[in-house]
Design an enzyme around this catalytic site. Structure first.
Site, PDB file in Angstrom:
ATOM      1  N   ASP B  37       0.835  -1.193   0.000  1.00  0.00           N
ATOM      2  CA  ASP B  37       0.000   0.000   0.000  1.00  0.00           C
ATOM      3  C   ASP B  37       0.874   1.250   0.000  1.00  0.00           C
ATOM      4  OD1 ASP B  37      -2.259   1.828   0.696  1.00  0.00           O
ATOM      5  OD2 ASP B  37      -3.315  -0.038   1.064  1.00  0.00           O
ATOM      6  N   HIS B 107      -3.989   6.087   3.031  1.00  0.00           N
ATOM      7  CA  HIS B 107      -4.619   4.831   2.601  1.00  0.00           C
ATOM      8  C   HIS B 107      -3.980   3.613   3.277  1.00  0.00           C
ATOM      9  CE1 HIS B 107      -5.766   1.662  -0.301  1.00  0.00           C
ATOM     10  NE2 HIS B 107      -6.746   2.466  -0.691  1.00  0.00           N
ATOM     11  N   SER B 445     -10.924  -1.140  -1.177  1.00  0.00           N
ATOM     12  CA  SER B 445      -9.687  -1.078  -0.383  1.00  0.00           C
ATOM     13  C   SER B 445      -9.972  -1.273   1.095  1.00  0.00           C
ATOM     14  CB  SER B 445      -9.026   0.299  -0.530  1.00  0.00           C
ATOM     15  OG  SER B 445      -8.218   0.354  -1.660  1.00  0.00           O
TER      16      SER B 445
END
Lengths: 89, 655
Positions: B37, B107, B445
């Site tokens: 990520d 994220h 996600s």
């Protein structure tokens, strides 16, 4: 056109616990292999972005499109594909 | 996350019952979860190592902080690396900010903490969704592999870096890899995620991937290899309502996480963004509230109505604020239907569904001086129906191998609150100078690491189960009912299908005791490739052992937990093998037949005497002459001993 590609060669012949010598040998084999297309080991060393040495056999390199096409035809190669971008989901 | 684990049955109002998978699986103790990520924010309390024992001796990873002394790992965050050469090859030179696994985007911290973050009390987004943030495997160790960087042409993560991260993560000793990223559906060996996953699965690592956010169109699902565990996104039973009250007294329920509120009960002029277009802008662009398309003099002091689509939802809020709006209404288009997402907008806002959006535009077009009011947001729990499928969640059929149903499963992925970077504001826009410790984000996600966290628990509980057995356990125990005991819907309030949710919505407590599993080993995957037409010489190159294609070989007999026949000519018989992972028992087959297709099972009863015992059955599908399905139809096969329910979706299309 020169772009970055991934050349996937499958799995390694070394075992699951490779020594540092084994890893060096893999990288060297990538230089030799790519060098056979680019004219020299040094050209290959300069072109290679990554040498995948542990579990995945392959390398990422900056190549011209016609070089990538030539490499893709080699019987040792599983696939050659562009270093494309992916999105976060 | 502060609500989803309650929704998934792991806890009940903060109390963890003794039969919760958390307790049974020791909260994922010492399982190692890796995440591909944007890196990690190591200072987050979600990654504190308080109470953690020594790092497992099998761990071989590193904390790559040689060029960022401020970055640190600990006994919780046991590894962090970064990979940027592939990105550099695409963009040119990199500055010093690229030499660290630190997450400056948010994220990666969000996904990693969802999968394996600690319990952290008092988590909320501006006071909304307040609770204890929890990862799925809170006692697991986590490792960050930073492969995603600021976007270039809309893409953040490059194949060369992804492959490098897989190669090292396998070496480091992760048990689970979570990858909330992907691209277009791509043939298996032209896709770094597919290749990397294949090698990882060969080493017993479960690879969990997001299905993508390209829904609701059909055939959009990515990460479609049969060795990947592919996750769609659906809602949970929590909403953040913010009502839009129109001058005609209509009260429309929307959603928002904006900390700002309009003065109580004060109405403001309401204007469509299309009517507020700047001189040089098109009405279509203005309606989407794109940057530079709005006329400040027309917007100032008003509530602006923007249409969802193209630019980010939070960007529309920012454009409205920049143009002087006091509030924003974000109206769904037809595609996004009823999917309302609460975002941390920078101004008072309300995101409304398509039907209500039509009502707002009708009001605007029929009223000389339209006015409206937006109520402050609140947190509402126990909402129904839930789950329903997010409109953005990518859908099958699988465009590369239609015989394999993808996505495999669905999990919470809408308005998920988890740890965040402090290098960015919650809207991830440069203008947003606010900072939050936790943020609410939506996407596949976010659902992917929920599944990764549950996989972490199953790895602790059943360390001998293969990646395929773990996936099977989760798929066959998933449910297709919502909390109103109705079929799961999609965001347009139509009945969703396995192309949206795969086997269904994950049920972690059931997954720990599935009774039977559809297992697969590396040889099965090689046979699968052989059946697809990959030649034996090629397959030998990545098999690491002598390999011969079996004859005859059939794709439909691949022992996947779902059964998909995309071109049914007359009739077909598929075989599957079940392995007992529970107590001895006799299982009987039950079929819910797809419309226009007859289905029979032989034998229809299987007796298992011991753990590890395998039994094979065949399923014959036949198109019924009258009404044979010309489009996909759906049914299910359930094996049950009255205690366990081993459910597989059946997906068929007559040729």
């Amino acid at each position: 056109i020169e772009r970055s590609y991934i050349v996937y060669l499958g799995a390694h012949s070394h075992g699951p616990e490779p020594s540092s010598d084994d890893l060096d040998q893999v990288t060297e084999s990538h230089y030799e292999f790519l060098g056979s297309f680019l004219g020299s080991r040094d050209n290959a060393k300069e072109a290679i972005i990554y040498s995948y040495t542990r579990h995945i056999n392959g390398f990422a390199a900056t190549l011209q499109d016609h070089e990538a096409a030539q490499i893709a035809n080699h019987p040792k190669v599983v696939s050659v594909f562009l270093n494309k971008g992916r999105k976060l989901h | 996350t502060t609500r989803s684990w309650h929704f998934l049955g792991l806890e009940n109002d903060g109390i963890i019952p003794s039969n919760s998978i958390w307790k049974k699986a020791r909260f994922g103790q010492d399982t190692i979860i890796g995440n591909l990520d944007t890196g990690v924010w190591p200072e987050s309390a979600s990654f504190s190592d308080e109470g953690m024992g020594p790092i497992p001796s099998r761990w071989r990873g590193i904390c790559q902080n040689d060029k960022d002394a401020g970055f640190h790992c600990n006994r919780k965050l046991i590894g962090a690396r970064y990979f940027h050469q592939g990105y550099a090859a695409a963009v040119g030179s990199l500055n010093s900010s690229f030499h660290t696994p630190r997450d400056t985007e948010g994220h990666g911290s969000h996904t990693l903490s969802t999968a394996g973050g600690n319990f952290v009390e008092g988590a909320s987004v501006f006071g909304f969704g307040n609770g204890t943030a929890k990862g799925g495997s809170p006692k697991a160790r986590v490792a960050a592999y930073k492969v995603c960087w600021p976007p270039v042409g809309g893409n953040e993560c490059f194949d060369a870096d992804i492959l490098a991260a897989f190669d090292i993560a396998i070496h480091d000793g992760v048990d689970v890899l979570s990858a909330s990223l992907g691209g277009l559906p791509t043939p298996f060996f032209n896709d770094s995620l597919s290749i990397g996953s294949f090698h990882a699965v060969k080493h017993g690592i479960v690879v969990v991937c997001s299905a993508g956010n390209s829904g609701p169109a059909d055939g959009t699902v990515s990460n479609i290899s049969p060795w990947q565990f592919t996750v769609g996104a659906s809602t949970m039973d929590r909403q953040f309502p913010s009502y839009l009250v129109l001058g005609n007294k209509k009260r429309l329920e929307g959603g928002s996480l904006s900390p700002k509120a309009l003065p109580p009960n004060k109405f403001f002029p309401l204007i469509s963004a299309a009517d507020a277009k700047a001189a040089n802008a098109s009405a279509d662009d203005a309606l989407l509230c794109k940057a530079g398309t709005l006329d400040h003099s027309k917007v100032k002091g008003k509530i602006l109505v923007c249409l969802r689509g193209e630019n980010a939802r939070v960007d529309k809020g920012q454009q409205a604020a920049l143009a002087g709006a006091v509030g924003m209404v974000l109206a769904n288009n037809e595609l996004t239907g009823n999917e309302v997402i609460a975002d941390p907008h920078v101004l008072p806002a309300s995101h409304i569904n398509f039907t209500d959006g039509v009502a707002v535009f009708t009001y605007l077009n029929s009223t000389k001086s339209p006015i409206a009011y937006i109520t402050p947001s609140t947190t509402e729990l126990g909402t129904k129906p839930a789950p329903f499928m997010a409109a953005f969640s990518s859908k099958g059929p699988n465009t590369i191998t239609p015989e394999i149903l993808k996505p495999d499963i669905t999990a919470p992925g809408v308005s998920v609150i988890a740890a965040y970077t402090e290098a960015q504001g919650p809207t991830n826009q440069d203008f947003d100078k606010r900072r939050v410790l936790f943020n609410s984000v939506s996407g596949t996600s976010m659902s992917c690491p929920h599944v990764s966290g549950i996989v972490g628990l199953l790895k602790t509980l059943h360390p001998d189960w293969s990646p395929a057995a773990i996936r099977s356990a989760m798929m066959t125990t998933a449910r297709t009912m919502d909390n109103s005991m109705e079929a799961i819907l999609n965001a347009s309030y139509f009945k969703a299908t396995p192309f949206s949710y795969g086997a269904g919505h994950v049920r972690p407590n059931r997954a720990m005791n599935p009774g039977l599993v559809y297992d697969l080993n590396v040889n099965d995957y090689l046979n699968f490739l052989c059946a697809l037409g990959y030649n034996q010489t090629l397959i030998k190159m990545f098999s690491e052992r002598p390999y011969t294609c079996p004859k005859p070989i059939s794709l439909t007999n691949f022992n996947y937990p779902s059964i998909t026949v995309p071109k049914l000519h007359g009739s077909i018989t598929v075989t599957r093998t079940l392995k007992n992972v529970g107590p001895p028992g006799t299982y009987k087959a039950r079929i819910r037949k797809p419309t226009g297709i007859s289905v029979s099972v032989k034998p229809d009863s299987l007796k298992f005497n011991k753990i590890g015992e395998e039994k094979t059955f065949s399923l014959t599908l036949q198109a019924e002459r009258a009404g044979a399905a010309r489009d996909y139809v759906f049914g299910e096969l359930i094996w049950s001993d009255a205690k366990h329910f081993v459910r597989s979706p059946i997906v068929v299309k007559a040729a």
